[in-house]
Design a protein around this motif. Sequence first.
Motif, short mmCIF file in Angstrom:
data_model
loop_
_atom_site.label_atom_id
_atom_site.label_comp_id
_atom_site.label_asym_id
_atom_site.label_seq_id
_atom_site.Cartn_x
_atom_site.Cartn_y
_atom_site.Cartn_z
N TYR A 155 -10.86 6.76 -0.71
CA TYR A 155 -10.67 6.24 -2.04
C TYR A 155 -8.91 5.97 -1.04
CZ TYR A 155 -7.79 8.36 -5.41
OH TYR A 155 -6.65 8.65 -6.88
N MET A 169 -7.78 6.62 -12.12
CA MET A 169 -8.33 6.89 -10.93
C MET A 169 -10.25 7.38 -11.07
SD MET A 169 -10.58 10.34 -10.39
CE MET A 169 -9.50 11.46 -11.79
N ALA A 170 -9.98 7.02 -13.17
CA ALA A 170 -12.19 7.29 -12.91
C ALA A 170 -12.58 6.10 -12.37
CB ALA A 170 -12.08 7.57 -14.39
N ALA A 173 -13.44 6.46 -8.43
CA ALA A 173 -14.70 7.57 -8.40
C ALA A 173 -15.88 6.67 -9.09
CB ALA A 173 -13.87 8.80 -9.43
N PRO A 180 -15.16 11.95 -11.21
CA PRO A 180 -14.21 11.92 -11.44
C PRO A 180 -14.18 13.30 -10.80
CG PRO A 180 -14.33 10.40 -12.97
CD PRO A 180 -16.15 11.15 -12.62
N THR A 184 -11.76 14.40 -6.80
CA THR A 184 -10.42 15.81 -7.35
C THR A 184 -10.90 16.48 -6.71
OG1 THR A 184 -9.97 15.17 -9.83
CG2 THR A 184 -9.24 17.54 -8.96
#
Length: 259
Positions: A155, A169-170, A173, A180, A184
């Motif tokens: 990541y 952010m998704a 992922a 996600p 996290t």
Amino acid sequence: MTLAQMTRDGAWQLEQLHVRDHHLLIWITRGQGRLLLHGLRRGFGAHNAIYIPAGKLFAMDTGRHIQGQALVVPADGRVQLPDRTQQLRLQDGLAQAELTGLFDDMRREIHENRPFLAEALVAQASLMSIWLRRQIQLHGPAPRASAAERLVRRYSDLLAESFHTGRAMASYAEELEITPTHLTRVCRQCAGMTAADMLSQMVQHEARCLLRQSDMPINEIASELGFGSAAYFSRFSQQHFGATPSQIRKGPATLPNRG
């Protein structure tokens, strides 16, 4: 340069997660704190040598009790350096003295500004690289990373490449083929912050750099960082800095006390 010189424009320069286009070797001579190195959070103390190659995520505490020196090496191929982050805890007095001596020699060259300075600095940086690679070999291979650590490093590498594009952010992922929620979770476990916070800090750091260290128009900075409009960028700035982009550009005297 010293760590104090590196943070002349504010502690955020080292304390917020960011990526650099040059290699960085930091020699901690006093104090202790926390470090985020290629996505993994860990402690550091005196007599730690921390190496961050260009393009790797990094952040570290810079409290008033922490002292050290840093060497910045352009990533132009003139000096051969490792491609992986390293944290070396030096217990051997000879190794400590060697590194201190190399920093002193380089500082002397810069201060005296003698003929052939550029050549001398490349030679000194090459000696520093040899010292670093010898120490890495002496310390042996790093422990095998866990599955969570490998995922956070992946990541981190994606963030280094794309944090300025406006991706959510998704989206990262999805590229990593996980949810996600799971991303996290592993980021909080390994980095001490959520995946969204890691992305946000990267954008915050770059925004401050562009506002403080360039004359790029604010609307172009907004576009460069993937914001749909200058107004959206301004709202982001107000939310995270408590100030408008224009205030940040003008300098610390116009800003609320946020580091």
